[in-house]
Each structure stands twice: as C-alpha cells, then as structure tokens.
Design an enzyme around this catalytic site. Sequence first.
Site, PDB file in Angstrom:
ATOM      1  N   ASN A 186       0.966  -1.173  -0.053  1.00  0.00           N
ATOM      2  CA  ASN A 186       0.081   0.009   0.054  1.00  0.00           C
ATOM      3  C   ASN A 186       0.899   1.311  -0.107  1.00  0.00           C
ATOM      4  O   ASN A 186       1.732   1.520   0.805  1.00  0.00           O
ATOM      5  CB  ASN A 186      -0.845  -0.194   1.122  1.00  0.00           C
ATOM      6  CG  ASN A 186      -2.248  -0.741   1.089  1.00  0.00           C
ATOM      7  OD1 ASN A 186      -2.293  -1.376  -0.040  1.00  0.00           O
ATOM      8  ND2 ASN A 186      -3.019  -0.807   2.144  1.00  0.00           N
ATOM      9  N   MET A 241       4.428   6.407   3.854  1.00  0.00           N
ATOM     10  CA  MET A 241       4.017   5.384   4.764  1.00  0.00           C
ATOM     11  C   MET A 241       4.113   4.060   4.026  1.00  0.00           C
ATOM     12  O   MET A 241       2.532   3.869   3.840  1.00  0.00           O
ATOM     13  CB  MET A 241       3.131   5.762   5.865  1.00  0.00           C
ATOM     14  CG  MET A 241       2.838   4.525   6.761  1.00  0.00           C
ATOM     15  SD  MET A 241       3.863   4.053   7.902  1.00  0.00           S
ATOM     16  CE  MET A 241       3.571   5.375   9.245  1.00  0.00           C
ATOM     17  N   PRO A 242       4.762   3.424   3.459  1.00  0.00           N
ATOM     18  CA  PRO A 242       4.234   2.183   2.900  1.00  0.00           C
ATOM     19  C   PRO A 242       4.138   0.822   3.936  1.00  0.00           C
ATOM     20  O   PRO A 242       4.849   0.711   4.804  1.00  0.00           O
ATOM     21  CB  PRO A 242       5.602   1.645   2.022  1.00  0.00           C
ATOM     22  CG  PRO A 242       6.562   2.632   2.449  1.00  0.00           C
ATOM     23  CD  PRO A 242       6.244   3.383   3.454  1.00  0.00           C
ATOM     24  N   GLU A 243       3.018   0.637   3.640  1.00  0.00           N
ATOM     25  CA  GLU A 243       2.546  -0.720   4.499  1.00  0.00           C
ATOM     26  C   GLU A 243       2.706  -2.028   3.586  1.00  0.00           C
ATOM     27  O   GLU A 243       2.020  -1.886   2.391  1.00  0.00           O
ATOM     28  CB  GLU A 243       1.237  -0.539   4.808  1.00  0.00           C
ATOM     29  CG  GLU A 243       0.812   0.516   5.714  1.00  0.00           C
ATOM     30  CD  GLU A 243       0.422   1.794   4.907  1.00  0.00           C
ATOM     31  OE1 GLU A 243      -0.511   1.675   3.806  1.00  0.00           O
ATOM     32  OE2 GLU A 243       1.142   2.886   4.910  1.00  0.00           O
ATOM     33  N   LEU A 255      13.011  -0.815   1.030  1.00  0.00           N
ATOM     34  CA  LEU A 255      12.221   0.547   0.781  1.00  0.00           C
ATOM     35  C   LEU A 255      12.911   1.746   1.173  1.00  0.00           C
ATOM     36  O   LEU A 255      13.033   2.698   0.559  1.00  0.00           O
ATOM     37  CB  LEU A 255      10.859   0.414   1.854  1.00  0.00           C
ATOM     38  CG  LEU A 255       9.772  -0.283   0.901  1.00  0.00           C
ATOM     39  CD1 LEU A 255       9.998  -1.993   0.990  1.00  0.00           C
ATOM     40  CD2 LEU A 255       8.492  -0.004   1.711  1.00  0.00           C
TER      41      LEU A 255
END
Lengths: 65, 65, 65, 65, 65, 65
Positions: free
Chosen positions: A7, E1-3, E28
């Site tokens: 995401n 904010m990568p999830e 990341l």
Amino acid sequence: MPEITINLAAGRTDEQKRGMMADITAALVKNLGVDPEVVVIQINEAPLSHKMKGGKTYLERQAKT
Amino acid sequence: MPEITINLAAGRTDEQKRGMMADITAALVKNLGVDPEVVVIQINEAPLSHKMKGGKTYLERQAKT
Amino acid sequence: MPEITINLAAGRTDEQKRGMMADITAALVKNLGVDPEVVVIQINEAPLSHKMKGGKTYLERQAKT
Amino acid sequence: MPEITINLAAGRTDEQKRGMMADITAALVKNLGVDPEVVVIQINEAPLSHKMKGGKTYLERQAKT
Amino acid sequence: MPEITINLAAGRTDEQKRGMMADITAALVKNLGVDPEVVVIQINEAPLSHKMKGGKTYLERQAKT
Amino acid sequence: MPEITINLAAGRTDEQKRGMMADITAALVKNLGVDPEVVVIQINEAPLSHKMKGGKTYLERQAKT
C-alpha cells in the site's frame, strides 16, 4: 509462493518502484530460498487524499511540510 | 460473509472481469452454501509497471514475449 | 498472475475450502485464459470474535440465530 | 501499529472519505489506546465494474435502483 | 508510509521471516528514501490447507514432492 | 459495500477489538450514509514475530521497552 502487496501513496517514480520491487524479490530469494519466479508483488497506489496517518490525510500532511 | 480481493494486472476486458467475478460468486455459493448476497468481490487492478514476478515488472515481461 | 485473498470466518471444513479454491481457480482459467499454475489463492481465516457485520461480531450474530 | 485497508466502490466525495478516515483513527485511539500517529489507513477505491455483490457488479446493481 | 502485507504459507523459521522483513525494510529505505520507522510489514501466514496454486492446495503439492 | 481489513499485532482484549470494530462501523454509517449491515470488518491478527516496524520485529521492539 509468497505474494506481497504494498500500500503506497502516489508520488514515486516508476524507477523507484521497479528498484524497490526488485530488491524485495531478492530479499525473499535470499531469506526463504525460493525461486524468483514464485515471488509476486503488487503495488496498490493511492492518491494522497485516500491515505491518512495521525488523523490527517497525506494531502493535509504534505501541505504542512 | 466471505470478502474476496483480487490483485490483477491491467489489460482484461470488463466482460472477462464480470464473468470471473460471477463464477467466483457461484463457487462460494456451491462450496460454502452461502447466499450470493453475502459474497463481495473487489478487483484491485494495477498497471503493468506496478506488478513484478521473478524480479521483472509485468511491463518488462510483456516486452520479452 | 492474479492473486486472490479470501477473508473468511472460521468454521468451514477443509473440504469446503479446498473445493471453493479449486472452483475459483477454474473460474479464472475459464474467464481470463490463464494457466492454472499462475493462479494463487490464500484464505485469511479469522475467529468469529475478529469479524463484524452490522455492528455485531460474528460471535454475537451466531448467538442470536 | 494497526494498518487499515478499506475496499470501497468509487462515488464518494473527498470530504466523506476524509471524515470516515478521521473517525476511524479516533475509534482506534479510543479503543486501543494508541497514538494517532501510528494509525495508518488506505482506501483502495474500485470502479463500479470492478466490484460485485450477489453475482451482480455494482454497475449492474446501480442500473437496477 | 508504505505498508507491506505478505501472504505466506506456514513452514518458515522465525529467523527466516525476521531476515526477510529486515531486508524488505532496507529495500524500501534504499529505493524510496523513507525513514525505516515509517515502514510497516505484516506477514499473514496460512496453513498449507488454506493456500492453493494450480488448483492444488499446498498440502497436496507438498505430498507430491 | 465497504470492506475493512485491519492488520493488527496480537495482544488486545476481545472487548477492545469489539469496541474498535463497532466504532468503525459507526464511522462508516455516519460519513458514507450506508446501512450498518453492509459494513464488514475483519481483523487479521499477527503474532509479534510476524510484524516489523523500523527494521525491528514487534517482539524486539517490545523487549526494548
């Protein structure tokens, strides 16, 4: 067969995203000993108005910086 | 209430996607004995540059075929 | 490479789940024309206390039936 | 760090989505006692042709209402 | 904010999973230039009977090898 | 039909989780004007060794506090 979903807020270049996914593939091959061909990754990219952290959208957070 | 999420590369027709989701609904009704109305399906479609398999993006893989 | 994730309440038999996933695979092969080997499905099963519909957990909903 | 993903049909205003995510953040802060800054929410929005309920796409369901 | 969410079949050691997530974090940080503290990863691990590829559950596939 | 998936570290009480899901349902009803019965929420709970933030598993982070 690990499947990875990321995401991610919109705004990165295709090269950043390609490099990130390639390095994630390498991380799985190295640590799990799997064949790269079984590692599948998808980025679900969202506009800044569709993501929130700390009660503020990423649009609002970007405007503050 | 089964909820189904499908991570899918862009490129299929709406009719393919409609038919796929209808047959998936039937699969759940047949095997779980649930009412079709409780079966919810969402396709999260990604451009070919946002998906990777075997360390190559779907864009790179398509160029090779 | 479609990847399918199924959010499912606990309580079904392994045979129901196997049959459901097999029929979903067939649905994708039929409608998208993909090889079965590229269809990957995972069930994320949750206890009844970890699922809610209509403001009631599945535990509460089950107690009412 | 709870991460929340919302699968949502297209059609809501940015204000509806912003308000929804803000109230969800408040729900997690109140019930889990976490800092708002650790609550991350992403909406994965899908066109009506990419969502199905009861064997009908949201496009078909909308046409019937 | 990568999830990042990883759908993974059961069977790996905690050390394999820890190493995999640490290397994904590094991927990341390197490619997106984000602070490690904003990278959040969750493994959704499934028993072999809850995963299918090519129309066979991972349990069936394991029995064949 | 919004479907909400919550990735959550293990450790909360059932009452915390029930209250959180009930308040999230209320947030969607209030902001989207939907019927509570169409709001479906699932918690995908992970052991502390299956979650990482800032390159440390939640197990490692907990040991440091």
